[in-house]
Design an enzyme around this catalytic site. Structure first.
Site, PDB file in Angstrom:
ATOM      1  N   GLU A 115      57.684  20.254   1.682  1.00 43.82           N
ATOM      2  CA  GLU A 115      58.248  19.457   2.780  1.00 43.82           C
ATOM      3  C   GLU A 115      59.612  19.952   3.245  1.00 43.82           C
ATOM      4  O   GLU A 115      59.952  19.854   4.422  1.00 43.82           O
ATOM      5  CB  GLU A 115      58.369  17.985   2.365  1.00 43.82           C
ATOM      6  CG  GLU A 115      57.058  17.234   2.318  1.00 43.82           C
ATOM      7  CD  GLU A 115      56.257  17.437   1.048  1.00 43.82           C
ATOM      8  OE1 GLU A 115      56.593  18.332   0.233  1.00 43.82           O
ATOM      9  OE2 GLU A 115      55.277  16.692   0.863  1.00 43.82           O
ATOM     10  N   ALA A 170      49.962  16.267   4.623  1.00 43.16           N
ATOM     11  CA  ALA A 170      49.873  15.447   5.842  1.00 43.16           C
ATOM     12  C   ALA A 170      49.100  16.211   6.910  1.00 43.16           C
ATOM     13  O   ALA A 170      49.084  17.437   6.919  1.00 43.16           O
ATOM     14  CB  ALA A 170      51.278  15.136   6.348  1.00 43.16           C
ATOM     15  N   GLU A 189      51.177  14.818  -3.932  1.00 40.44           N
ATOM     16  CA  GLU A 189      51.625  13.438  -4.181  1.00 40.44           C
ATOM     17  C   GLU A 189      50.435  12.527  -4.454  1.00 40.44           C
ATOM     18  O   GLU A 189      50.490  11.642  -5.312  1.00 40.44           O
ATOM     19  CB  GLU A 189      52.451  12.930  -2.992  1.00 40.44           C
ATOM     20  CG  GLU A 189      53.777  13.670  -2.876  1.00 40.44           C
ATOM     21  CD  GLU A 189      54.607  13.180  -1.717  1.00 40.44           C
ATOM     22  OE1 GLU A 189      54.160  13.359  -0.563  1.00 40.44           O
ATOM     23  OE2 GLU A 189      55.690  12.608  -1.940  1.00 40.44           O
ATOM     24  N   GLY A 233      51.796  16.105   0.600  1.00 39.70           N
ATOM     25  CA  GLY A 233      51.122  14.834   0.390  1.00 39.70           C
ATOM     26  C   GLY A 233      49.897  14.985  -0.507  1.00 39.70           C
ATOM     27  O   GLY A 233      49.519  14.044  -1.215  1.00 39.70           O
TER      28      GLY A 233
END
Ligand code: NAD
Length: 698
Positions: free
Chosen positions: A130, A66, A110, A107
């Site tokens: 995270e 992110a 992911e 992210g």
């Protein structure tokens, strides 16, 4: 072509489209990049010539996750959100191959998990960190990773947040192929082969999680993680999210989302995200242009081989920087060297250093009794006795021998750096480098910027702090700088509570329950009560007034200096550091109250925390409005890294924000209105203003 934003580059190699993420430095998945990925995907899907798609980043980063700059802003939730970008990749009718080099975290991983295939350079770093921000992977990571590497391996990775190299996953469906040479070339060839084979696309979502005895394993994981992660909720919620991967995919994804959103609202996650951003912000100093040239630091000098000098020296030895260590007498020098050696040998016994490393580090020290040995030092730090007269003698000698351009630093805890600078002909080269005890362990370094400190001296100190792995915070000049100036108010609040009716063990207990590593009285016993006693005597003498002894002075008069004399606020049994409540202390307190006509009252834990922590906050606000600290988050870093303030509270200033500033102001006004209250309880004007405007510190 023009429909694709510049956040991604698009090129076609034969039957393969290559989409390159382009958001330096680490391809943070901000809104522009997310939109760019979807636009490029749509273009590739619409092009009949394209049969497969490669998604790649830079050599440094596939994607670091992110975009932290977007956290808490409306852009973070703007479409396409990361889960929707991943959904689009996953649903692609043409095979998508993630080609991974550098970091592939959070992210970023992911995103790669949403692709059908993953190829990677062997040392690419894969991880889901995270949890370190009090969160869990919220874009399918907890559902797809267990389907690819199994429940246990995925759980370990997600709960620990630790990354692992891609080569560790070779042969699993997480990494389909390792590519040693040119990544994009290899990935394009791989994608072309996949397209030619025309096999059904392998989607992580279609796999089943493999884990025999999953229920028993999960119960064990819950117990272990719950015990190890207090007071943070995220690790246990990571377990719950991974557990949901046993459910049908879409159901598990829903559970993950719900848990993620709940964690995002927790004060613990807010605190961890605050600290993450605070550390980045602290490196930016107002008035210090980025790219300020640095002075090279190849040799360091340290004056004084006592408690601090020894620890300071070790920081440089650990970084491979040679140190000239000076003392007044051979005996003191020998003692200092022996302590450094003992510290290293203790690390060796714990298996953290080899015998060769111990010798190598000790070999970097040049012990001396002669200032001439500093002639070629690039930086000299003094850690001698805390007296202006001693500091003056040291800086005058240093000024006479140090080469032009050498940085001259003081480790003083309280003294005026601007005054110290006047003892030299080069005030621009002087600043404070305030380490915390034990200096080889504590992460904080307060860098005290004098009125005349040159920009390159400040910039060099900041860079050096990074090199020796310290968290550096810049402070202006005032009595005690940021940390100790606030500590004085905190100590006075604790003292006031003793006078009013509380006992040391109750105050320490309440603050430790709040989360502090150590309450103020245990801390006092550890540091030595004689230091404060000497300071109070000196200040009274300097002011020409008779000293009005407080309870701490009475303890010292009775020879109770803390742990080192076997008793202080508490008593200690031989060879044991456990503080034991002591009736002698209680008697001294009772006598003090009687002599001052105080009737002790019952004081609750909540009041103890309020008074002590709000005293910190109020002084912090003054420090902020005087410009001693550049931002509230700098103050939080000082308290978290130098004074054992609990990480899950995010520092005193963030804690005040969490409580609500109007609430803090009301309490302070109540304390200030009590008969005989100290004027320092008056709320700082900045605090009042922020509260009235409905604003916060951070
Ligand atoms: N102890 C702490 O927790 C702490 C924390 C931060 C900063 N400080 C500051 O660090 C400085 C040193 O504190 P310390 O706790 O290490 O003290 P210390 O008494 O343990 O060590 C001081 C050393 O300096 C030597 N010394 C004194 N005058 C000297 C001179 N003129 N030339 C060379 N050597 C000389 C002494 O022999 C002694 O070994 C002080 O300014 C103190 O305020 C201390």
């Amino acid at each position: 072509m023009s429909t694709i934003p510049s956040s991604t580059a698009y090129a076609v190699h034969g039957p393969v489209a290559v989409v390159t993420l382009n958001n330096p430095p680490v391809n943070g998945l901000g809104h522009a990049l997310r939109s760019g990925i979807v636009a490029a995907l749509d273009q590739a899907l619409a092009d009949p010539q394209v049969q497969a798609i490669v998604l790649t980043g830079s050599a440094r980063a596939f994607s670091g996750g992110a975009d932290v700059r977007e956290f808490g802003t409306p852009k973070a939730g703007q479409e396409p959100t990361l889960p929707n970008v991943i959904r689009a990749l996953d649903a692609s009718t043409k095979p998508v191959v993630a080609a991974i080099a550098g970091v592939c975290l959070g992210g970023g991983l992911e995103l790669a998990l949403g692709c059908h295939y993953r190829v990677a350079q062997p040392d690419a770093s894969l991880g889901l960190p995270e949890v370190k921000l009090g969160l869990l992977p919220g874009a399918g990571g907890t559902q797809r990773l267990p389907r690819l590497i199994g429940l246990e391996a995925a759980l370990n990775m997600i709960v620990s947040g630790q990354p692992a190299p891609a080569k560790a996953f070779a042969g699993t469906p997480l990494v389909h192929a390792l590519i040693e040479g040119d990544l994009v070339e290899g990935a394009v060839a791989y994608a072309a082969q996949v397209a030619a084979r025309g096999e059904p696309l392998p989607r992580a979502r279609d796999r089943k999680v493999q884990q025999p005895n999953a229920d028993a394993f999960l119960q064990f994981a819950r117990n272990t993680v719950a015990a190890a992660s207090k007071p943070f909720p995220a690790p246990l919620q990571c377990v719950e999210a991974v557990a949901a991967s046993l459910k049908p995919f879409d159901e598990g994804l829903q559970t993950e989302r719900t848990l993620f959103q709940a964690l995002m609202q927790t004060p613990e996650s807010r605190a961890l995200r605050h600290v993450f951003q605070a550390e980045r912000a602290a490196a930016k100093v107002p008035g210090l242009p980025e790219g300020t040239p640095l002075r090279p630091i190849a040799r360091v000098g340290v004056i004084g081989a006592g408690t601090m000098g020894g620890g300071i020296t070790m920081n440089f030895l650990n970084a491979g920087i040679p140190v000239v260590l000076l003392e007044m007498k051979q005996e003191a020098l020998d003692r200092g060297l022996a302590t450094i050696r003992k510290n290293y040998e203790n690390s060796m016994k714990k298996g953290k250093l080899t015998p060769e490393q111990v010798e190598q580090r000790m070999g970097l020290i040049t012990p001396t009794l002669d200032y001439a040995a500093f002639a070629d030092a690039d930086l000299v730090i003094e850690a001698v006795f805390e007296e202006m007269g001693v500091k003056e003698a040291v800086f005058r000698q240093l000024d006479a021998v140090a080469k032009p351009g050498a940085i001259l630093a003081s480790n003083t805890s309280y003294l005026d750096i601007d005054r110290i600078a006047t003892f030299t002909q080069r005030p621009q080269d002087v600043l404070g480098l305030h380490f915390f005890s034990p200096a080889n362990v504590m992460r904080l370094l307060e860098i005290v910027r004098g009125a005349q400190t040159a920009s390159d001296v400040l910039a060099t100190s900041l860079a050096l702090a990074k090199q020796i792995k310290k968290v550096a915070v810049v402070s202006g000049v005032c009595d005690g700088f940021i940390g100790n100036r606030m500590l004085a108010r905190y100590g006075a609040a604790a003292q006031g509570l003793i006078n009013a009716g509380a006992l040391p063990q109750q105050i320490d207990g309440a603050l430790q329950k709040f989360g502090l590593a150590m309450g103020p009285f245990r801390m006092g016993d550890l540091a030595g009560l004689d230091i404060g006693w000497a300071t109070r005597k000196r200040k009274a003498a300097e002011a020409g007034i008779a000293m009005k002894p407080i309870v701490a002075d009475k303890l010292c008069e009775a020879g109770r200096f803390g742990q080192k004399t076997g008793a202080g606020w508490y008593r200690y049994e031989a060879g044991n550091r456990t503080p034991l409540p002591d009736s002698v202390t209680e008697q001294l307190i009772a006598e003090y109250r009687a002599a001052h006509g105080i009737t002790p009252r019952k004081i609750g834990d909540e009041e103890i925390v309020e008074r002590c922590i709000f005293a910190l906050v109020n002084e912090g606000a003054r420090i902020l409005e005087e410009g001693i600290a550049a931002r509230a988050s700098d103050i939080d870093l000082v308290y978290l890294n130098g004074y054992g303030f609990p990480l899950h509270r995010g520092g005193p200033m963030l804690y005040a924000d969490t409580v609500g500033l109007p609430q803090v102001v009301r309490s302070l006004r109540r304390f200030a209105a009590e008969p005989g209250a100290d004027a320092s309880w008056q709320p700082a004007p900045l605090l009042v203003r922020l509260a009235e405007e409905g604003r916060s510190f951070n």
